[in-house]
Design a protein around this motif. Structure first.
Motif, PDB file in Angstrom:
ATOM      1  N   ILE A  91       0.814  -1.213   0.000  1.00 57.72           N
ATOM      2  CA  ILE A  91       0.000   0.000   0.000  1.00 57.72           C
ATOM      3  C   ILE A  91       0.848   1.264   0.000  1.00 57.72           C
ATOM      4  N   LEU A  92       2.096   1.166   0.429  1.00 60.89           N
ATOM      5  CA  LEU A  92       2.939   2.347   0.542  1.00 60.89           C
ATOM      6  C   LEU A  92       3.625   2.723  -0.768  1.00 60.89           C
ATOM      7  N   GLU A  93       3.444   1.948  -1.810  1.00 57.03           N
ATOM      8  CA  GLU A  93       4.074   2.263  -3.086  1.00 57.03           C
ATOM      9  C   GLU A  93       3.367   3.444  -3.745  1.00 57.03           C
ATOM     10  N   SER A  94       4.140   4.266  -4.446  1.00 55.23           N
ATOM     11  CA  SER A  94       3.586   5.502  -4.997  1.00 55.23           C
ATOM     12  C   SER A  94       2.445   5.234  -5.982  1.00 55.23           C
ATOM     13  N   GLU A  95       2.547   4.141  -6.763  1.00 51.62           N
ATOM     14  CA  GLU A  95       1.479   3.844  -7.717  1.00 51.62           C
ATOM     15  C   GLU A  95       0.145   3.661  -7.010  1.00 51.62           C
ATOM     16  N   PHE A  96       0.193   3.145  -5.803  1.00 50.00           N
ATOM     17  CA  PHE A  96      -1.036   2.957  -5.028  1.00 50.00           C
ATOM     18  C   PHE A  96      -1.518   4.288  -4.476  1.00 50.00           C
TER      19      PHE A  96
END
Length: 277
Positions: A73-78
């Motif tokens: 969830i912490l990835e920028s795409e998310f």
């Protein structure tokens, strides 16, 4: 629209802890995503200071960040894609064991803070603990459980405690993160949602919200790195990759053991055509 995103509120007044250096060490592990070491440090602190409320909030933060990282969830795409934040399609499921530990840590923090506030309604450490606890509940509800509308309740309570604290001490810079991101979040809500949602002392100005976050990034202590994370997310959402790249360079330098900062920096560098070192 901008959903409640990462209001983790990992902040602490410098005068609030019996051993500030021990809290610094625990949060350094947390920002480096070394969750076992963060828990070890917090467990030692809590054993020595069981009546303090803030360490339990940081314990809850460690559980939350572990789960957000595990679920991607912490990835920028998310974080910059509202559809991905809101979607309820089947994917990686929340860990029920982590959920139980997270909720217990939040309850431990709140019960101690509420007891302190009954004795002294202006207890700053207790007010900030309640601010953190509300932010953590917001994040878990919105991002892990995918219940965005339900997350607005704890978000409002968290902002209320932050506003109360800032009236007592306008130089409590870390608390501006809660107020600032609440401002930006409300400013990103559709009109029909704003009509039903009222946050104390929040007009919905994205500019004011960003300025408050920038203040924390300059003057905050425990929340300074987290303000940079939130500003980086906002920069990416607002199509300002150069500004996000600068913040990620700083974060990757300050927390070299955190793989997420390095990975996100590489993505932004690739977008900007900057060759890897």
């Amino acid at each position: 629209m901008l959903r409640p995103v990462i209001l983790a509120f990992l902040c602490l007044p410098a005068f609030g802890a019996s051993d500030p250096q021990a809290i610094d060490d625990a949060l350094a592990h947390l920002y480096n995503f070394d969750f076992p070491a963060a828990h070890q440090s917090l467990n030692r602190y809590i054993a020595a200071h069981p009546a303090e409320s803030l360490p339990y909030a940081f314990r809850a933060s460690a559980y939350l960040f572990y789960e957000l990282d595990r679920m991607g969830i912490l990835e920028s795409e998310f974080l910059i894609d509202d559809d991905r934040i809101a979607e309820k399609k089947k994917g990686m499921a929340p860990d029920p064991g982590i959920r139980s530990q997270f909720l217990k840590a939040v309850s431990d923090a709140e019960s101690r803070a509420q007891a302190a506030l009954r004795a002294n309604p202006d207890d700053r450490e207790a007010l900030f603990t309640m601010c953190i606890a509300g932010g953590l509940a917001t994040d878990y509800t919105a991002l892990v459980e995918k219940r965005q509308i339900s997350s607005l309740g704890p978000a409002k309570r968290s902002n209320g405690y932050a506003q109360r604290l800032l009236r007592l001490d306008p130089k409590f810079y870390d608390a501006y993160l809660t107020a600032g991101f609440s401002e930006y979040m409300v400013g990103s809500l559709p009109f029909f949602v704003k009509w039903f949602v009222h946050f104390e002392n929040v007009s919905g100005s994205k500019q004011r919200g960003t300025q408050n976050l920038e203040l924390v990034a300059r003057e905050g202590h425990y929340l300074r790195p987290f303000a940079k994370i939130l500003l980086g997310i906002i920069d990416l959402r607002e199509k300002k990759p150069e500004a996000a790249q600068k913040l990620l360079v700083e974060l990757a330098h300050e927390y070299p053991a955190n793989p997420l900062f390095r990975e996100e920096l590489a993505k932004v560098n690739g977008r900007l055509g900057i060759a890897a070192n």
